[in-house]
Motif scaffolding. Sequence first.
Motif, PDB file in Angstrom:
ATOM      1  N   ASP A 214      50.554  67.310  83.402  1.00  0.00           N
ATOM      2  CA  ASP A 214      51.643  67.988  83.199  1.00  0.00           C
ATOM      3  C   ASP A 214      51.616  69.216  82.118  1.00  0.00           C
ATOM      4  N   ARG A 215      50.787  69.098  81.178  1.00  0.00           N
ATOM      5  CA  ARG A 215      50.693  70.790  80.459  1.00  0.00           C
ATOM      6  C   ARG A 215      50.138  71.648  81.313  1.00  0.00           C
ATOM      7  N   ARG A 216      49.362  71.556  82.330  1.00  0.00           N
ATOM      8  CA  ARG A 216      48.646  72.522  83.079  1.00  0.00           C
ATOM      9  C   ARG A 216      49.711  73.137  83.981  1.00  0.00           C
ATOM     10  N   ALA A 217      50.396  72.031  84.504  1.00  0.00           N
ATOM     11  CA  ALA A 217      51.752  72.294  85.353  1.00  0.00           C
ATOM     12  C   ALA A 217      52.822  73.148  84.714  1.00  0.00           C
ATOM     13  N   ILE A 218      53.025  72.885  83.499  1.00  0.00           N
ATOM     14  CA  ILE A 218      53.904  73.784  82.518  1.00  0.00           C
ATOM     15  C   ILE A 218      53.482  75.081  82.360  1.00  0.00           C
ATOM     16  N   ASN A 219      52.188  75.126  81.871  1.00  0.00           N
ATOM     17  CA  ASN A 219      51.549  76.428  81.408  1.00  0.00           C
ATOM     18  C   ASN A 219      51.385  77.306  82.613  1.00  0.00           C
ATOM     19  N   ILE A 220      51.003  76.876  83.728  1.00  0.00           N
ATOM     20  CA  ILE A 220      50.921  77.544  85.140  1.00  0.00           C
ATOM     21  C   ILE A 220      52.142  78.148  85.319  1.00  0.00           C
ATOM     22  N   THR A 221      53.345  77.264  85.236  1.00  0.00           N
ATOM     23  CA  THR A 221      54.574  77.892  85.628  1.00  0.00           C
ATOM     24  C   THR A 221      55.090  79.037  84.727  1.00  0.00           C
ATOM     25  N   ILE A 222      54.889  78.803  83.393  1.00  0.00           N
ATOM     26  CA  ILE A 222      55.251  79.873  82.300  1.00  0.00           C
ATOM     27  C   ILE A 222      54.558  81.121  82.766  1.00  0.00           C
ATOM     28  N   ASN A 223      53.112  80.886  82.504  1.00  0.00           N
ATOM     29  CA  ASN A 223      52.310  82.142  82.899  1.00  0.00           C
ATOM     30  C   ASN A 223      52.367  82.865  84.266  1.00  0.00           C
ATOM     31  N   SER A 224      52.973  82.205  85.298  1.00  0.00           N
ATOM     32  CA  SER A 224      53.283  82.783  86.508  1.00  0.00           C
ATOM     33  C   SER A 224      54.171  83.845  86.532  1.00  0.00           C
ATOM     34  N   PHE A 225      55.368  83.511  85.555  1.00  0.00           N
ATOM     35  CA  PHE A 225      56.694  84.448  85.600  1.00  0.00           C
ATOM     36  C   PHE A 225      55.896  86.091  85.214  1.00  0.00           C
ATOM     37  N   ASP A 257      62.442  81.334  85.373  1.00  0.00           N
ATOM     38  CA  ASP A 257      62.371  81.922  83.835  1.00  0.00           C
ATOM     39  C   ASP A 257      61.963  80.609  83.029  1.00  0.00           C
ATOM     40  N   VAL A 258      62.072  80.713  81.633  1.00  0.00           N
ATOM     41  CA  VAL A 258      61.421  79.651  80.748  1.00  0.00           C
ATOM     42  C   VAL A 258      62.756  78.597  80.802  1.00  0.00           C
ATOM     43  N   GLU A 259      63.748  78.991  81.013  1.00  0.00           N
ATOM     44  CA  GLU A 259      65.069  78.284  80.878  1.00  0.00           C
ATOM     45  C   GLU A 259      65.025  77.415  81.709  1.00  0.00           C
TER      46      GLU A 259
END
Length: 362
Positions: A214-225, A257-259
């Motif tokens: 889950d941490r990787r999924a969240i980080n990948i998402t935020i870093n891809s913006f 976006d992050v929101e």
Amino acid sequence: MEALFFNVSTGFLEGIVRGYKAGLLTQAHYSNLTQCETLEDFRTQLSTTDYGNFLANEPSPVSTSTIAEKATQVLVDQFNFLRTNAVEPLSKFFDYITYAYMIDNVVLLITGTLHERDTHELLERCHPLGVFDTLPALCVATNVEELYHTALVETPLAPYFRECLSAADLDALNIEIIRNTLYKAYLEDFYNFCASLGSPTSDIMHQILSFEADRRAINITINSFGTDLSKERRAKLFPTIGRLFPEGNNNLARADDVEQARAAVDYIQEYRSFFETSTQSSAQNNSGLDGYDDHGSASHLEDRFFAQEVHLNKLAFLQQFSYAVFYSYIKLKEQEIRSLTWIAECIAQNNRERIGEYIGTF
């Protein structure tokens, strides 16, 4: 039934690793370390802990990089002792622990090859837990095609390369996409292996690995913006395990976006609190030095992840007859080393205001 015979093959090593865990730094140790005025004082304080005189042969003034390197070597020596004395299936469990570091090392060498750097110099930067006998063979490769085939033949990561990547991918894809693709395959494989070990190891490790996924999924998402990574490609990088799978992952894949990323994980209480803390910290600190400008505070979000990881790994020691304590000790020791490095850096830079921003273990 396994618990009846657990101590026959693993009882000795479990006693050893629980002894190692008892030697982790306590809050009293951290309090003493943060009061040090110089790195020499820091060295003296560490000598009174289980680290002993591990810096005794280092010339003054000792550097923060030396402290981190020598502390890591203490961890490596402990790990090698445990691994050398392990038998199946614990020995295979130790192999899986090293695969994560192997991925980082192989990706480092791939990066060096793509940028035509001296890969022999990169070998010195490889994490010692991810070093394997045939790693230097990757340095022989002169192009991406040779490197790919060498990785298929010479490394324990061959199954992950074979199933997920081609030689063309190494040349065309961003290096972080390659890293996350390999990690996805690794986490899923490790998860399935732990399932084969049965309870209580599988119960504890599934919880820890699910959080990591889950941490990787969240980080990948935020870093891809703000990057060229498409939503379809982003979704393929998410591990198919974890508490966010599948609904949360699907929502993260569509986030812009992050929101929206926060809303995607809002139904899990722990993850919701991570974003609430990060948003508040970002509002208080708009300098952009500690986070993603308008994307919330990256450093505070990462700190919350580390703190939750420490919490889960501490819980592993409450259970008996489990291989998970070996994994958890390695992770707790790594966090301790990160905290020591942070405190040492603050002392070296005379930044007393932020010296307390470490994450303790016990």
